[in-house]
Design a protein around this motif. Structure first.
Motif, PDB file in Angstrom:
ATOM      1  N   SER A 105       0.796  -1.227   0.000  1.00 24.95           N
ATOM      2  CA  SER A 105       0.000   0.000   0.000  1.00 24.95           C
ATOM      3  C   SER A 105       0.830   1.278   0.000  1.00 24.95           C
ATOM      4  N   GLU A 106       2.126   1.171  -0.238  1.00 30.49           N
ATOM      5  CA  GLU A 106       2.948   2.365  -0.059  1.00 30.49           C
ATOM      6  C   GLU A 106       4.091   2.401  -1.053  1.00 30.49           C
ATOM      7  N   VAL A 107       4.384   3.610  -1.528  1.00 29.66           N
ATOM      8  CA  VAL A 107       5.601   3.864  -2.298  1.00 29.66           C
ATOM      9  C   VAL A 107       6.459   4.762  -1.424  1.00 29.66           C
ATOM     10  N   LEU A 108       7.723   4.397  -1.272  1.00 30.10           N
ATOM     11  CA  LEU A 108       8.608   5.108  -0.360  1.00 30.10           C
ATOM     12  C   LEU A 108       9.888   5.504  -1.077  1.00 30.10           C
ATOM     13  N   ARG A 109      10.312   6.743  -0.885  1.00 32.56           N
ATOM     14  CA  ARG A 109      11.593   7.210  -1.428  1.00 32.56           C
ATOM     15  C   ARG A 109      12.650   7.053  -0.343  1.00 32.56           C
ATOM     16  N   LEU A 110      13.732   6.353  -0.675  1.00 40.06           N
ATOM     17  CA  LEU A 110      14.851   6.179   0.257  1.00 40.06           C
ATOM     18  C   LEU A 110      16.090   6.867  -0.307  1.00 40.06           C
ATOM     19  N   GLU A 111      16.763   7.608   0.538  1.00 32.90           N
ATOM     20  CA  GLU A 111      18.038   8.218   0.171  1.00 32.90           C
ATOM     21  C   GLU A 111      19.124   7.148   0.258  1.00 32.90           C
ATOM     22  N   SER A 112      20.193   7.309  -0.506  1.00 34.46           N
ATOM     23  CA  SER A 112      21.268   6.312  -0.486  1.00 34.46           C
ATOM     24  C   SER A 112      21.868   6.150   0.912  1.00 34.46           C
ATOM     25  N   ASP A 113      21.858   7.218   1.729  1.00 33.73           N
ATOM     26  CA  ASP A 113      22.361   7.127   3.108  1.00 33.73           C
ATOM     27  C   ASP A 113      21.516   6.204   3.977  1.00 33.73           C
ATOM     28  N   ASP A 114      20.268   5.968   3.571  1.00 37.92           N
ATOM     29  CA  ASP A 114      19.353   5.135   4.357  1.00 37.92           C
ATOM     30  C   ASP A 114      19.348   3.682   3.909  1.00 37.92           C
ATOM     31  N   ILE A 115      20.294   3.318   3.020  1.00 37.57           N
ATOM     32  CA  ILE A 115      20.348   1.959   2.490  1.00 37.57           C
ATOM     33  C   ILE A 115      21.713   1.354   2.773  1.00 37.57           C
ATOM     34  N   ASP A 116      21.706   0.154   3.380  1.00 39.63           N
ATOM     35  CA  ASP A 116      22.938  -0.586   3.661  1.00 39.63           C
ATOM     36  C   ASP A 116      22.911  -1.909   2.912  1.00 39.63           C
ATOM     37  N   THR A 117      24.098  -2.430   2.610  1.00 38.94           N
ATOM     38  CA  THR A 117      24.192  -3.762   2.029  1.00 38.94           C
ATOM     39  C   THR A 117      23.722  -4.774   3.058  1.00 38.94           C
ATOM     40  N   ALA A 118      22.969  -5.777   2.604  1.00 36.09           N
ATOM     41  CA  ALA A 118      22.471  -6.806   3.532  1.00 36.09           C
ATOM     42  C   ALA A 118      23.651  -7.597   4.072  1.00 36.09           C
ATOM     43  N   PRO A 119      23.631  -7.932   5.367  1.00 36.55           N
ATOM     44  CA  PRO A 119      24.724  -8.724   5.924  1.00 36.55           C
ATOM     45  C   PRO A 119      24.707 -10.133   5.344  1.00 36.55           C
ATOM     46  N   PRO A 120      25.883 -10.703   5.092  1.00 39.53           N
ATOM     47  CA  PRO A 120      25.913 -12.066   4.550  1.00 39.53           C
ATOM     48  C   PRO A 120      25.534 -13.078   5.637  1.00 39.53           C
ATOM     49  N   VAL A 121      24.552 -13.891   5.328  1.00 35.41           N
ATOM     50  CA  VAL A 121      24.131 -14.945   6.253  1.00 35.41           C
ATOM     51  C   VAL A 121      24.049 -16.220   5.431  1.00 35.41           C
TER      52      VAL A 121
ATOM     53  N   PHE B 103      17.694 -13.692  -0.507  1.00 38.24           N
ATOM     54  CA  PHE B 103      16.818 -12.942  -1.392  1.00 38.24           C
ATOM     55  C   PHE B 103      16.894 -11.443  -1.135  1.00 38.24           C
ATOM     56  N   VAL B 104      17.482 -11.049  -0.014  1.00 34.58           N
ATOM     57  CA  VAL B 104      17.550  -9.641   0.365  1.00 34.58           C
ATOM     58  C   VAL B 104      18.875  -9.048  -0.112  1.00 34.58           C
ATOM     59  N   ARG B 105      18.785  -8.013  -0.959  1.00 27.81           N
ATOM     60  CA  ARG B 105      19.979  -7.388  -1.520  1.00 27.81           C
ATOM     61  C   ARG B 105      20.503  -6.283  -0.612  1.00 27.81           C
ATOM     62  N   GLU B 106      19.581  -5.477  -0.083  1.00 28.93           N
ATOM     63  CA  GLU B 106      19.958  -4.342   0.753  1.00 28.93           C
ATOM     64  C   GLU B 106      18.924  -4.165   1.856  1.00 28.93           C
ATOM     65  N   ILE B 107      19.289  -3.398   2.868  1.00 28.72           N
ATOM     66  CA  ILE B 107      18.394  -3.084   3.973  1.00 28.72           C
ATOM     67  C   ILE B 107      18.170  -1.571   3.979  1.00 28.72           C
ATOM     68  N   GLY B 108      16.897  -1.178   3.921  1.00 32.58           N
ATOM     69  CA  GLY B 108      16.558   0.237   3.996  1.00 32.58           C
ATOM     70  C   GLY B 108      16.065   0.578   5.390  1.00 32.58           C
ATOM     71  N   LYS B 109      16.303   1.826   5.788  1.00 29.07           N
ATOM     72  CA  LYS B 109      15.844   2.299   7.102  1.00 29.07           C
ATOM     73  C   LYS B 109      15.000   3.536   6.880  1.00 29.07           C
ATOM     74  N   ASN B 110      13.810   3.552   7.523  1.00 31.93           N
ATOM     75  CA  ASN B 110      12.917   4.700   7.376  1.00 31.93           C
ATOM     76  C   ASN B 110      12.050   4.832   8.617  1.00 31.93           C
ATOM     77  N   GLU B 111      12.214   5.932   9.335  1.00 31.76           N
ATOM     78  CA  GLU B 111      11.405   6.232  10.513  1.00 31.76           C
ATOM     79  C   GLU B 111      11.293   5.040  11.470  1.00 31.76           C
ATOM     80  N   GLY B 112      12.426   4.434  11.764  1.00 29.00           N
ATOM     81  CA  GLY B 112      12.453   3.322  12.708  1.00 29.00           C
ATOM     82  C   GLY B 112      12.094   1.969  12.119  1.00 29.00           C
TER      83      GLY B 112
END
Length: 145
Positions: A93-109, A117-126
């Motif tokens: 239900s949502e489209v979200l704009r993320l700045e490059s500073d709010d995106i980290d590479t996913a940790p290797p597990v 399946f997860v390429r990167e981790i985004g952070k937005n308002e907690g």
């Protein structure tokens, strides 16, 4: 700073995101015709405005227990490598704009297909938003185990 837009969706109350450039449209659940001898995560095909589109159940793909479709369930139609594929999700239900500073590479597990399946981790308002690798999810590239 570069920014990018993502279509957010939920599976099991977790937030995921797909690059908006890959999203064709989002549909309510429509009748899905089962196709024999396909992967367990492939639900079948749908006829969407005259186009036959394969549909993948992301809960099954992520090895999460099955859940009945409800009013929030959606099929996100994505386009990857000129292929159109539907992905069933719990909600979108949502489209979200993320700045490059709010995106980290996913940790290797290792050994956790769900995180492969997860390429990167985004952070937005907690919130943590797992930005997925569509090619891996859709089986267009092999996932290392």
């Amino acid at each position: 700073m570069a920014s990018k837009e993502y279509v957010l969706f939920k599976i099991n109350e977790e937030n995921y995101g797909i690059d908006i450039d890959n999203v064709e449209n989002i549909e309510k659940i429509i009748p899905i015709t089962r196709v024999p001898y396909t992967e367990k995560y492939v639900l079948g095909v749908v006829n969407l405005r005259g186009n036959i589109i394969p549909v993948v159940d992301l809960r099954a793909r992520f090895s999460i227990e099955k859940k009945e479709f409800d009013d929030e369930s959606r099929i996100i139609i994505v386009s990857v490598n000129d292929l159109k594929i539907g992905m069933v999700v719990d909600a979108s239900s949502e489209v979200l704009r993320l700045e490059s500073d709010d995106i980290d590479t996913a940790p290797p597990v290792r050994g956790n297909v769900h995180l492969d399946f997860v390429r990167e981790i985004g952070k937005n308002e907690g919130r943590i938003i797992m930005l997925v690798d569509l090619k891996k999810i859709l089986g267009l590239v092999e996932v290392e185990n």
